[in-house]
Write a protein that holds these residues in place. Structure first.
Motif, short mmCIF file in Angstrom:
data_model
loop_
_atom_site.label_atom_id
_atom_site.label_comp_id
_atom_site.label_asym_id
_atom_site.label_seq_id
_atom_site.Cartn_x
_atom_site.Cartn_y
_atom_site.Cartn_z
N GLU A 151 0.94 -1.16 -0.04
CA GLU A 151 -0.03 0.08 -0.02
C GLU A 151 0.95 1.36 0.11
OE1 GLU A 151 -2.60 -0.25 3.57
OE2 GLU A 151 -4.09 -1.27 2.18
N GLN A 152 1.96 1.20 0.65
CA GLN A 152 2.91 2.33 0.51
C GLN A 152 2.40 3.60 1.25
OE1 GLN A 152 4.35 2.77 -3.41
NE2 GLN A 152 5.65 1.15 -3.44
N LYS A 153 1.79 3.21 2.20
CA LYS A 153 1.05 4.27 2.65
C LYS A 153 1.74 4.89 4.37
CE LYS A 153 -3.68 3.72 1.06
NZ LYS A 153 -5.01 3.37 1.36
N LEU A 154 2.49 3.91 4.97
CA LEU A 154 2.94 3.72 6.17
C LEU A 154 4.68 3.45 6.06
CD1 LEU A 154 0.29 1.85 8.17
CD2 LEU A 154 0.46 4.22 8.12
N SER A 155 5.19 4.12 6.96
CA SER A 155 6.77 3.80 7.05
C SER A 155 6.88 2.48 7.76
CB SER A 155 7.64 4.82 7.97
OG SER A 155 6.91 4.70 9.23
N GLN A 156 8.06 1.79 7.34
CA GLN A 156 8.16 0.44 8.08
C GLN A 156 8.18 0.60 9.69
OE1 GLN A 156 11.59 -1.75 7.21
NE2 GLN A 156 11.55 -1.36 5.09
N ARG A 157 8.41 1.67 10.44
CA ARG A 157 8.45 1.96 11.77
C ARG A 157 6.93 2.07 12.25
NH1 ARG A 157 11.65 2.02 15.25
NH2 ARG A 157 13.40 2.35 13.99
N GLU A 158 6.15 2.69 11.34
CA GLU A 158 4.58 2.83 11.66
C GLU A 158 3.87 1.51 11.44
OE1 GLU A 158 3.67 7.44 10.18
OE2 GLU A 158 3.90 5.83 8.67
N ILE A 159 4.13 0.70 10.56
CA ILE A 159 3.84 -0.64 10.45
C ILE A 159 3.88 -1.43 11.52
CG2 ILE A 159 3.76 -2.68 8.84
CD1 ILE A 159 4.23 -0.86 6.59
N SER A 160 5.38 -1.39 11.93
CA SER A 160 5.77 -2.33 13.23
C SER A 160 4.98 -1.83 14.27
CB SER A 160 7.19 -2.02 13.50
OG SER A 160 7.62 -2.39 14.75
N GLU A 161 4.84 -0.57 14.77
CA GLU A 161 3.75 -0.04 15.78
C GLU A 161 2.40 -0.71 15.45
OE1 GLU A 161 4.76 4.31 15.97
OE2 GLU A 161 6.97 3.97 16.66
N LYS A 162 1.92 -0.37 14.44
CA LYS A 162 0.46 -0.49 14.28
C LYS A 162 0.11 -1.99 14.22
CE LYS A 162 -3.24 -0.22 10.65
NZ LYS A 162 -3.53 -0.05 9.34
N MET A 163 0.99 -2.88 13.46
CA MET A 163 0.87 -4.15 13.93
C MET A 163 1.29 -4.93 15.10
SD MET A 163 1.37 -5.44 9.86
CE MET A 163 1.13 -7.02 10.24
N HIS A 164 2.15 -4.35 16.11
CA HIS A 164 2.70 -4.60 17.23
C HIS A 164 3.83 -5.87 16.93
CE1 HIS A 164 0.01 -2.33 19.35
NE2 HIS A 164 -1.07 -2.95 18.54
N VAL A 165 4.58 -5.74 15.98
CA VAL A 165 5.52 -6.85 15.48
C VAL A 165 6.73 -5.84 15.35
CG1 VAL A 165 3.98 -8.24 14.09
CG2 VAL A 165 5.02 -6.47 12.97
N SER A 166 7.95 -6.78 15.58
CA SER A 166 9.26 -5.98 15.37
C SER A 166 9.55 -5.51 14.11
CB SER A 166 10.46 -7.15 15.70
OG SER A 166 10.42 -8.06 14.54
N ILE A 167 10.36 -4.49 14.01
CA ILE A 167 10.73 -3.48 12.92
C ILE A 167 11.47 -4.79 12.01
CG2 ILE A 167 13.04 -2.84 13.89
CD1 ILE A 167 10.59 -0.94 11.54
N SER A 168 12.36 -5.84 12.63
CA SER A 168 13.16 -6.77 11.68
C SER A 168 11.95 -7.60 10.92
CB SER A 168 13.92 -7.30 12.69
OG SER A 168 13.27 -8.22 13.61
N GLN A 169 10.92 -7.77 11.60
CA GLN A 169 9.74 -8.56 10.63
C GLN A 169 9.48 -7.63 9.34
OE1 GLN A 169 7.42 -9.74 14.41
NE2 GLN A 169 6.90 -11.51 12.65
N ILE A 170 9.17 -6.51 9.64
CA ILE A 170 8.80 -5.62 8.48
C ILE A 170 9.91 -5.35 7.32
CG2 ILE A 170 7.89 -3.38 7.85
CD1 ILE A 170 6.18 -5.15 9.79
N THR A 171 11.01 -5.23 7.88
CA THR A 171 12.03 -5.17 7.12
C THR A 171 12.48 -6.32 6.12
OG1 THR A 171 13.35 -3.71 8.62
CG2 THR A 171 15.04 -4.92 6.79
N ARG A 172 12.27 -7.81 6.95
CA ARG A 172 12.46 -8.90 6.09
C ARG A 172 11.27 -8.86 5.09
NH1 ARG A 172 13.74 -11.04 11.21
NH2 ARG A 172 11.69 -11.65 11.80
N GLY A 173 10.18 -8.44 5.31
CA GLY A 173 9.25 -8.66 4.32
C GLY A 173 9.49 -7.47 3.28
N SER A 174 9.97 -6.36 3.34
CA SER A 174 10.28 -5.44 2.62
C SER A 174 11.45 -5.83 1.82
CB SER A 174 10.62 -4.19 3.28
OG SER A 174 11.37 -3.13 2.39
N ASN A 175 12.56 -6.54 2.10
CA ASN A 175 13.71 -7.05 1.53
C ASN A 175 13.30 -8.09 0.53
OD1 ASN A 175 15.49 -5.34 2.58
ND2 ASN A 175 16.06 -6.76 4.10
N ALA A 176 12.49 -9.11 1.22
CA ALA A 176 11.72 -9.90 0.35
C ALA A 176 11.06 -9.37 -0.96
CB ALA A 176 10.65 -10.89 0.93
#
Length: 98
Positions: free
Chosen positions: A51-76
């Protein structure tokens, strides 16, 4: 590699499964509840990143998951070819995001 061959057999089995209920039953057989939750979480991360609406940090906070999980998804997402990226993007856009 034997594990790769077995995984390909599993993928072929999934491809040949025509009914959603049968596929759900198969995944219940092969995956633990924790594994299914992890896949669901990864799907939600990928959907939100596309969707490209939120930053990785915002996604992490909204979903209550680690930033590393978001980064792994982004890298994939960065590692797949454009055709697959467009295919996934078209499919997930069919579903309303929370």
């Amino acid at each position: 590699m034997r594990h790769e061959e077995d995984f390909n057999i599993f993928l072929d089995l999934c491809l040949k499964t025509k009914k959603l209920s049968r596929l759900q039953d198969m995944f219940n057989l092969f995956l633990t509840l924790e594994e299914k939750e992890h896949l669901g979480s990864r799907m939600k991360i990928i959907r939100t990143l596309l969707e490209q609406k939120l930053s990785q940090r915002e996604i992490s906070e909204k979903m209550h998951v680690s930033i590393s999980q978001i980064t792994r998804g982004s890298n994939a997402l960065k590692m797949i070819d454009d055709d697959l990226l467009q295919y996934i993007d078209r499919h997930v856009r069919k579903y309303n995001h929370e």
